[in-house]
Motif scaffolding. Structure first.
Motif, PDB file in Angstrom:
ATOM      1  N   GLY A  91       0.837  -1.197   0.000  1.00  0.00           N
ATOM      2  CA  GLY A  91       0.000   0.000   0.000  1.00  0.00           C
ATOM      3  C   GLY A  91       0.869   1.242   0.000  1.00  0.00           C
ATOM      4  N   ASP A  92       0.224   2.396  -0.004  1.00  0.00           N
ATOM      5  CA  ASP A  92       0.983   3.641  -0.058  1.00  0.00           C
ATOM      6  C   ASP A  92       1.899   3.831   1.154  1.00  0.00           C
ATOM      7  N   LEU A 119      -5.399   1.505  -6.544  1.00  0.00           N
ATOM      8  CA  LEU A 119      -4.591   2.680  -6.227  1.00  0.00           C
ATOM      9  C   LEU A 119      -5.088   3.864  -7.046  1.00  0.00           C
ATOM     10  N   THR A 120      -5.201   5.008  -6.416  1.00  0.00           N
ATOM     11  CA  THR A 120      -5.652   6.205  -7.124  1.00  0.00           C
ATOM     12  C   THR A 120      -4.532   6.753  -7.999  1.00  0.00           C
ATOM     13  N   LYS A 122      -3.160   9.494  -7.749  1.00  0.00           N
ATOM     14  CA  LYS A 122      -2.209  10.230  -6.930  1.00  0.00           C
ATOM     15  C   LYS A 122      -1.486   9.338  -5.926  1.00  0.00           C
ATOM     16  N   SER A 123      -1.640   8.048  -6.053  1.00  0.00           N
ATOM     17  CA  SER A 123      -1.037   7.104  -5.121  1.00  0.00           C
ATOM     18  C   SER A 123       0.483   7.278  -5.062  1.00  0.00           C
ATOM     19  N   ARG A 126       2.200   4.239  -6.707  1.00  0.00           N
ATOM     20  CA  ARG A 126       2.188   4.331  -8.169  1.00  0.00           C
ATOM     21  C   ARG A 126       3.252   5.291  -8.661  1.00  0.00           C
TER      22      ARG A 126
END
Length: 340
Positions: A91-92, A119-120, A122-123, A126
């Motif tokens: 995760g982030d 994940l968005t 803006k993650s 990512r």
């Protein structure tokens, strides 16, 4: 960098060993897992895990010990060959640790493969991969698989000789099943056809596709739509013995005759109407539905639908009527409409 579409599919099948890392993310855990399995197998080969050239790191373990990913990336294995450090369900919150490992990566280190859920844009995780010149981020979405992906699955299973109509059925099936279920179905078909030089036929696909829980109800509705009154009673006794409720039969009848009505009223004809149906209809069931749509007139189908709706109301509102007899008599009346 980001990859998507056919370029992503090609990379999964033949990843670049010189790349630092790969992030695979998406809401469907099964789709993500299948792609992760594919890319890791392509990187380390079939014996890679047995030769300890794959290090699995659960996200929870990395949270407890932030050095695990770096250590796995730098470790030298006993067996020669390419190595992978696989971080699962990240995760982030782990983005800084992943970023530090990627920044310290050198040629000869293990490739970093990371999987994550949704994940968005803006993650932070990512961005670690998308902003790195030697790494890729690939999103796995719930879109139906492309023809290229489906054909690749068939090719890997050893299915080459496929009838054109059978291929159409497989394409439709792939869009309805989960990726894992479709792959298992293809493997079952490949095992069935092993050593058989004859092309895969639509009948083969229909016979080996996952069985519907309403298969017997479908048989009953085929009897009704074909006007085979002599077979209707014995089939009803069989369904009653299996515990199939009259309401279930009524709901299925409504769905079946709505499909017939939609096919018959399509401006392009019944074949065009059936081709538009979702979920798609394929194999012998498609041929049977087409024949039935051609045999019934629109007024007869509308009377059949009215009869089914009225019967449904009776079944749901009555506490004293013999429900099995109510639905059987309704089906007899509907079956006789085909002759008008």
């Amino acid at each position: 960098m980001k990859l998507s579409g056919p370029a992503a599919s090609r990379y999964f099948a033949k990843p670049d060993p010189a790349r630092t890392g790969l992030l695979i993310f998406g809401t469907d855990a099964m789709r993500v897992a299948l792609r992760r399995q594919e890319v890791i197998a392509a990187l380390i080969g079939p014996e890679g895990e047995a030769e300890m050239r794959l290090t699995r790191i659960p996200a929870a373990d990395l949270r407890r010990d932030g050095a695990l990913l770096m250590d796995a990336m730098k470790a030298q294995g006993f067996f020669p060959g390419f190595r992978v450090a696989f971080l699962e369900d990240a995760g982030d919150g782990l983005a800084p640790l992943v970023a530090a490992a990627i920044a310290d990566w050198r040629p000869g280190d293990a490739a970093i493969v990371v999987t994550a859920g949704s994940l968005t844009a803006k993650s932070a995780l990512r961005k670690v991969f998308e902003d790195h010149a030697n790494s890729y981020a690939i999103g796995i979405y719930d879109d139906p698989p492309s023809r290229e992906e489906i054909e690749d699955t068939l090719r890997k299973a050893g299915l080459a000789a496929i009838d054109r109509e059978a291929m159409t059925d497989l394409l439709a099936l792939a869009k309805e099943l989960d990726p894992g279920d479709f792959r298992q179905t293809v493997e079952k078909i490949a095992l069935y056809k092993h050593g058989d030089p004859a092309p895969l036929s639509p009948a083969d696909v229909a016979a080996l596709a996952p069985a519907s829980v309403e298969a017997d109800v479908d048989d009953l509705l085929a009897i009704v739509a074909d006007g085979q009154l002599a077979k209707l009673g014995p089939m009803m006794r069989r369904l009653e013995g299996q515990g199939t409720s009259p309401v279930t039969i009524c709901i299925a009848a409504l769905r079946h005759f709505r499909a017939l009505h939609a096919a018959s009223s399509d401006p392009g004809g019944p074949a065009s109407g059936i081709a538009r149906m979702r979920p798609p209809v394929f194999g012998p069931r498609r041929d049977r539905l087409l024949r039935q749509a051609q045999d019934w007139s629109l007024p007869a189908l509308e009377r059949a639908l009215a009869e089914i709706v009225e019967t449904d109301l009776t079944l749901r509102s009555s506490t004293r009527a013999p429900l099995g007899a109510v639905i059987e008599r309704a089906l007899v009346r509907i079956a006789t409409l085909r002759r008008r």
